[in-house]
Design a protein around this motif. Structure first.
Motif, PDB file in Angstrom:
ATOM      1  N   LYS A 135       7.791  -3.608   2.707  1.00 34.98           N
ATOM      2  CA  LYS A 135       7.692  -1.715   2.203  1.00 34.98           C
ATOM      3  C   LYS A 135       9.498  -1.608   2.653  1.00 34.98           C
ATOM      4  O   LYS A 135       9.602  -2.074   4.181  1.00 34.98           O
ATOM      5  CB  LYS A 135       6.919  -1.374   3.346  1.00 34.98           C
ATOM      6  CG  LYS A 135       7.072   0.303   4.094  1.00 34.98           C
ATOM      7  CD  LYS A 135       7.127   1.332   2.664  1.00 34.98           C
ATOM      8  CE  LYS A 135       8.105   1.711   2.998  1.00 34.98           C
ATOM      9  NZ  LYS A 135       7.859   3.859   3.669  1.00 34.98           N
ATOM     10  N   ASP A 168       3.672   4.639   2.847  1.00 36.14           N
ATOM     11  CA  ASP A 168       2.970   3.226   3.461  1.00 36.14           C
ATOM     12  C   ASP A 168       1.324   2.797   3.942  1.00 36.14           C
ATOM     13  O   ASP A 168       1.496   2.007   4.058  1.00 36.14           O
ATOM     14  CB  ASP A 168       3.378   4.450   5.696  1.00 36.14           C
ATOM     15  CG  ASP A 168       4.687   3.622   5.616  1.00 36.14           C
ATOM     16  OD1 ASP A 168       5.306   3.307   5.416  1.00 36.14           O
ATOM     17  OD2 ASP A 168       5.031   4.095   7.366  1.00 36.14           O
ATOM     18  N   MET A 221       6.987  11.046  -5.365  1.00 35.09           N
ATOM     19  CA  MET A 221       6.818   9.488  -6.258  1.00 35.09           C
ATOM     20  C   MET A 221       7.988   9.299  -6.982  1.00 35.09           C
ATOM     21  O   MET A 221       8.036   7.971  -7.487  1.00 35.09           O
ATOM     22  CB  MET A 221       5.413   9.924  -6.668  1.00 35.09           C
ATOM     23  CG  MET A 221       4.351   9.527  -5.699  1.00 35.09           C
ATOM     24  SD  MET A 221       2.469   9.452  -6.581  1.00 35.09           S
ATOM     25  CE  MET A 221       2.252  11.477  -6.252  1.00 35.09           C
ATOM     26  N   ASN A 242      -1.001   9.028  -5.396  1.00 34.21           N
ATOM     27  CA  ASN A 242      -1.815  10.511  -5.167  1.00 34.21           C
ATOM     28  C   ASN A 242      -0.372  10.829  -4.429  1.00 34.21           C
ATOM     29  O   ASN A 242       0.042  10.882  -3.451  1.00 34.21           O
ATOM     30  CB  ASN A 242      -3.273  10.861  -4.639  1.00 34.21           C
ATOM     31  CG  ASN A 242      -3.861   9.615  -4.991  1.00 34.21           C
ATOM     32  OD1 ASN A 242      -4.505   9.875  -6.182  1.00 34.21           O
ATOM     33  ND2 ASN A 242      -4.126   7.950  -5.189  1.00 34.21           N
ATOM     34  N   GLY A 253       4.304   4.532  -4.822  1.00 32.15           N
ATOM     35  CA  GLY A 253       2.728   4.635  -3.491  1.00 32.15           C
ATOM     36  C   GLY A 253       2.102   5.218  -4.608  1.00 32.15           C
ATOM     37  O   GLY A 253       1.603   4.065  -4.573  1.00 32.15           O
TER      38      GLY A 253
HETATM   39  N1  UDP Z   1       4.674   9.971  -2.185  1.00 32.32           N
HETATM   40  C1  UDP Z   1       2.887  10.621  -2.422  1.00 32.32           C
HETATM   41  N2  UDP Z   1       2.197  10.223  -2.936  1.00 32.32           N
HETATM   42  C2  UDP Z   1       2.204   8.720  -1.941  1.00 32.32           C
HETATM   43  C3  UDP Z   1       3.556   8.033  -1.986  1.00 32.32           C
HETATM   44  C4  UDP Z   1       4.649   9.198  -1.850  1.00 32.32           C
HETATM   45  O1  UDP Z   1       3.048  11.675  -2.585  1.00 32.32           O
HETATM   46  O2  UDP Z   1       1.102   7.837  -2.293  1.00 32.32           O
HETATM   47  C5  UDP Z   1       5.593  11.223  -2.156  1.00 32.32           C
HETATM   48  C6  UDP Z   1       5.578  11.590  -0.835  1.00 32.32           C
HETATM   49  O3  UDP Z   1       6.301  13.500  -0.865  1.00 32.32           O
HETATM   50  C7  UDP Z   1       6.764  11.735   0.131  1.00 32.32           C
HETATM   51  C8  UDP Z   1       7.427  10.420  -1.294  1.00 32.32           C
HETATM   52  O4  UDP Z   1       6.859  10.361  -2.018  1.00 32.32           O
HETATM   53  O5  UDP Z   1       6.746  12.143   1.015  1.00 32.32           O
HETATM   54  C9  UDP Z   1       8.316   9.881  -0.669  1.00 32.32           C
HETATM   55  O6  UDP Z   1       7.731   8.657  -0.448  1.00 32.32           O
HETATM   56  P1  UDP Z   1       7.329   8.091   1.849  1.00 32.32           P
HETATM   57  O7  UDP Z   1       7.604   8.892   2.057  1.00 32.32           O
HETATM   58  O8  UDP Z   1       6.514   7.132   2.269  1.00 32.32           O
HETATM   59  O9  UDP Z   1       8.961   7.418   0.679  1.00 32.32           O
HETATM   60  P2  UDP Z   1      10.332   6.719   2.355  1.00 32.32           P
HETATM   61  O10 UDP Z   1       9.689   7.882   3.778  1.00 32.32           O
HETATM   62  O11 UDP Z   1      10.041   5.088   3.055  1.00 32.32           O
HETATM   63  O12 UDP Z   1      11.770   6.714   2.357  1.00 32.32           O
END
Ligand code: UDP
Length: 238
Positions: A12, A143, A78, A137, A134
């Motif tokens: 990840k 994560d 996303m 959804n 992700g």
């Molecule tokens: N997101 C979502 N569904 C998922 C994965 C991600 O809606 O299954 C959206 C959510 O708004 C999230 C954004 O995509 O804040 C970016 O992903 P994330 O915050 O997990 O990124 P990272 O912190 O790992 O850079």
């Protein structure tokens, strides 16, 4: 160089890990360093699926505070992960290993839609799969996407690349006496209220008995070192 202990892993990589020291966006040298590290690990004989975040562009929960609907903001988040995935795919190929982006959000003119069978086929063919979108959804994070994909693709562990070299009993940036855990069970992490991943991601990892290895992405070669069991990290395992 030690031999890797794993046959198939999920890595990840947060969006923040790709922005280097910039406040947002992509930092090409950092992208190249991470891609080279992934390519090197693949060449050791490990099958690799990568889930990328999107926080270097947009986080849904935060953006929704501006008044936009949360589900819409999450869809934008996303889409941010798709941009990162395409950049990482290109950088991995440049580092000499074939890679394919599979997206949980269908956009066939840009990349293949995710399916478990397709991901397994690419992994067996020696490609690194970069998983975008992700879970597909709103109201989830990448994560959760990482633990979900790791469980369904039967990865042996989730390697969570972060800015710190493991899980601590207090914030190491604020408390110099904070102690890093070498190994923890999922139950211990839960009982001590340690934030290894967000709650839904962690619940899934616990239920699937999926080990999570938290390590720092800051050093060159950090991913291959973590997968070989070298360097500092915290292992959360049943
Ligand atoms: N997101 C979502 N569904 C998922 C994965 C991600 O809606 O299954 C959206 C959510 O708004 C999230 C954004 O995509 O804040 C970016 O992903 P994330 O915050 O997990 O990124 P990272 O912190 O790992 O850079």
């Amino acid at each position: 160089m030690g031999k890797p202990r794993y046959r198939r892993v999920l890595v990840k990589v947060s969006g923040e890990a790709l922005m280097g020291d910039q406040p947002s966006g992509l930092h090409p040298p950092t992208l190249a360093r991470i891609a080279t590290d992934l390519a090197k690990t693949k060449k050791l004989g490990v099958q690799i699926a990568v889930v990328v975040g999107g926080g270097n562009f947009l986080r849904g929960a935060h953006f929704a505070e501006s008044g936009i609907d949360r589900a819409t903001a999450d869809q934008m988040g996303m889409l941010a992960t798709v941009m990162n995935a395409l950049a990482l795919e290109a950088a991995i190929e440049k580092a000499g290993v074939p890679a394919r982006t599979l997206s949980a959000i269908r956009m066939p003119s840009v990349c293949e839609p995710y399916s478990r069978q397709r991901a397994l086929k690419h992994l067996a063919a020696g490609r690194i799969v970069v998983l975008a979108g992700g879970t597909g959804n709103p109201y989830f994070t990448t994560d959760t996407g990482a633990t979900l994909r790791a469980a369904e693709l039967r990865c042996e562990a989730v390697f969570k690349a972060t800015g710190v070299d493991g899980v601590y009993d207090a914030d190491p940036k604020r408390n110099p006496k904070a102690k890093r855990f070498e190994k923890l069970s999922h139950d211990e992490a839960l009982a001590r209220d340690l934030k290894v991943m967000d709650a839904s991601a962690f619940a899934l990892a616990r239920e699937a008995g999926l080990p999570i290895i938290v390590f720092s992405i800051r050093e060159k070669g950090a991913i291959s070192a973590a997968i070989r069991g070298e360097g500092k990290a915290t292992t959360v395992a049943p």
